[in-house]
Scaffold this active site. Structure first.
Site, short mmCIF file in Angstrom:
data_model
loop_
_atom_site.label_atom_id
_atom_site.label_comp_id
_atom_site.label_asym_id
_atom_site.label_seq_id
_atom_site.Cartn_x
_atom_site.Cartn_y
_atom_site.Cartn_z
N LYS A 1 -43.31 24.17 -9.05
CA LYS A 1 -42.50 24.47 -7.86
C LYS A 1 -41.54 25.63 -8.12
CE LYS A 1 -40.42 23.89 -3.90
NZ LYS A 1 -41.02 24.45 -2.69
N LYS B 1 -30.44 28.23 -5.78
CA LYS B 1 -30.63 27.24 -6.85
C LYS B 1 -32.00 27.43 -7.50
CE LYS B 1 -32.54 23.64 -5.47
NZ LYS B 1 -33.30 22.48 -5.08
P1 NAD Z 1 -30.33 18.81 2.59
O1 NAD Z 1 -29.08 19.32 1.99
O2 NAD Z 1 -30.63 19.04 4.03
O3 NAD Z 1 -30.43 17.21 2.32
C1 NAD Z 1 -30.04 16.58 1.14
C2 NAD Z 1 -29.38 15.26 1.52
O4 NAD Z 1 -29.08 14.54 0.31
C3 NAD Z 1 -28.07 15.41 2.29
O5 NAD Z 1 -28.15 14.73 3.53
C4 NAD Z 1 -27.02 14.79 1.36
O6 NAD Z 1 -25.99 14.12 2.06
C5 NAD Z 1 -27.88 13.82 0.56
N1 NAD Z 1 -27.29 13.40 -0.71
C6 NAD Z 1 -26.69 14.17 -1.65
N2 NAD Z 1 -26.30 13.40 -2.69
C7 NAD Z 1 -26.67 12.13 -2.39
C8 NAD Z 1 -26.54 10.88 -3.06
N3 NAD Z 1 -25.94 10.79 -4.26
N4 NAD Z 1 -27.03 9.77 -2.46
C9 NAD Z 1 -27.61 9.84 -1.24
N5 NAD Z 1 -27.76 10.99 -0.55
C10 NAD Z 1 -27.29 12.12 -1.12
O7 NAD Z 1 -31.50 19.41 1.68
P2 NAD Z 1 -33.04 19.57 2.08
O8 NAD Z 1 -33.23 20.88 2.74
O9 NAD Z 1 -33.51 18.32 2.74
O10 NAD Z 1 -33.69 19.71 0.63
C11 NAD Z 1 -33.89 18.59 -0.23
C12 NAD Z 1 -34.66 19.07 -1.46
O11 NAD Z 1 -35.94 19.57 -1.04
C13 NAD Z 1 -33.98 20.21 -2.21
O12 NAD Z 1 -34.16 20.05 -3.58
C14 NAD Z 1 -34.69 21.46 -1.70
O13 NAD Z 1 -34.64 22.51 -2.65
C15 NAD Z 1 -36.10 20.92 -1.49
N6 NAD Z 1 -36.89 21.63 -0.47
C16 NAD Z 1 -36.33 21.95 0.74
C17 NAD Z 1 -37.11 22.61 1.69
C18 NAD Z 1 -36.55 23.00 3.03
O14 NAD Z 1 -37.21 23.80 3.73
N7 NAD Z 1 -35.39 22.51 3.45
C19 NAD Z 1 -38.44 22.92 1.40
C20 NAD Z 1 -38.98 22.55 0.18
C21 NAD Z 1 -38.19 21.90 -0.76
#
Ligand code: NAD
Length: 297
Positions: A172, A241
């Protein structure tokens, strides 16, 4: 009988993955530190849990979708973390884009308790998560992968089992380093066209019919940049990141990868003008602020 699936992290990705599983008949409960995220998830049919231990008590499969490796560590190994609560036989699927070493550390800590861990980071954005069409790159034991395959199949259209724990995150990180670079190189190519007096939209069409095409030129520019929508659901902060993870991996391996280093440098420098909360496609504006400016409403 299908297991009850716990989803921890109900943000842009986790909430949509959980809703997809609900839509396909799985029982899902979800936890997030944010009240707003839990409320939004409830509206999408996910039973919200008020505490992490509600998930641990009820679920034999737990999916993590958290921002960074440090959040995964806190949820898995922290005080009152999953390691203290899950029972033997539980499988944790971590879809966070995280650090391979962290995946291995957690898998090793879980192993004596009979808790299995696989890293399964995803591509496809919130739209792919909502449609169940993400792609997943998976690190972990093959037999664990096969045990959860019906769940992974419900969330994704493509899965590549890459190797042992950590291999999913290595794949990834490599992928996102390329996506981060292609966004910049495509911005530069279209700037070259514009300054040479040729319509950048036509040149994008030409690139997409030629050998210079990429995920950036074929999907990101048409969907989020050229139309000035900038609403992919993936933030500058998360992409910064990911390029940081690529740089750190190259440095740990003592590799000379100048393009990776330059890509990381440009993404870090962009923090001076683009906040972490902006859409990741806004990086194009650093190359050409006028051509790629946001629509003024
Ligand atoms: P986001 O910030 O929208 O969601 C993350 C969630 O995790 C938040 O709602 C936050 O409150 C919660 N959180 C943080 N710490 C926590 C804890 N200790 N316990 C419970 N909940 C907790 O992020 P996202 O866009 O959904 O991305 C999530 C992951 O997926 C990341 O690692 C990102 O790099 C990866 N990703 C994102 C995308 C995208 O298009 N958004 C695509 C591929 C991969």
């Amino acid at each position: 009988m299908n297991p009850i699936i716990g989803v921890i992290g109900l943000g842009n990705m986790g909430r949509n993955m959980a809703a997809t599983l609900v839509g396909k008949g799985f029982s899902v409960i979800g936890f997030d530190l944010s009240d707003t995220a839990r409320q939004q998830a409830e509206k999408q049919g996910i039973v919200p849990a008020n505490h992490l231990d509600d998930i641990a008590r009820q679920c034999s499969v737990v999916i993590l979708s958290l921002p960074k490796a440090e959040h995964v560590e806190a949820v898995c190994l922290g005080d009152n973390g999953l390691i203290k609560q899950l029972t033997s036989g539980t499988i944790v699927i971590d879809t966070t884009t995280s650090i391979p070493e962290m995946s291995r550390k957690i898998a090793n800590a879980f192993a004596p308790q009979g808790i299995e861990f696989i890293d399964a980071p995803v591509s496809g954005g919130p739209a792919g998560a909502a449609a169940g069409t993400m792609s997943m790159v998976i690190g972990g034991k093959l037999d664990t992968y096969h045990l959860v395959l019906p769940i992974l199949e419900a969330m994704s259209s493509v899965r590549v089992h890459v190797g042992d724990v950590g291999a999913g995150n290595i794949a990834k990180i490599a992928n996102n380093m390329l996506a981060a670079a292609h966004l910049i190189t495509t911005s530069e190519a279209l700037t070259l066209a514009e300054k040479a007096g040729v319509d950048p939209s036509k040149v994008l069409e030409a690139i997409n019919a030629g050998s210079g095409r990429s995920g950036a030129s074929q999907a990101m520019f048409p969907t989020w940049v050229m139309n000035k929508a900038y609403d992919s659901g993936f933030t500058m902060g998360l992409m910064r990141k990911d390029v940081g993870l690529a740089k750190a991996l190259a440095q740990n391996l003592e590799l000379n990868l100048p393009m990776t280093m330059k890509t990381a440098e440009l993404w870090q420098q962009s923090a001076a003008v683009l906040p972490d909360s902006d859409d990741f496609c806004c990086i194009a504006q650093c190359t050409n602020p006028s051509l790629f400016a946001k629509e003024t409403k």
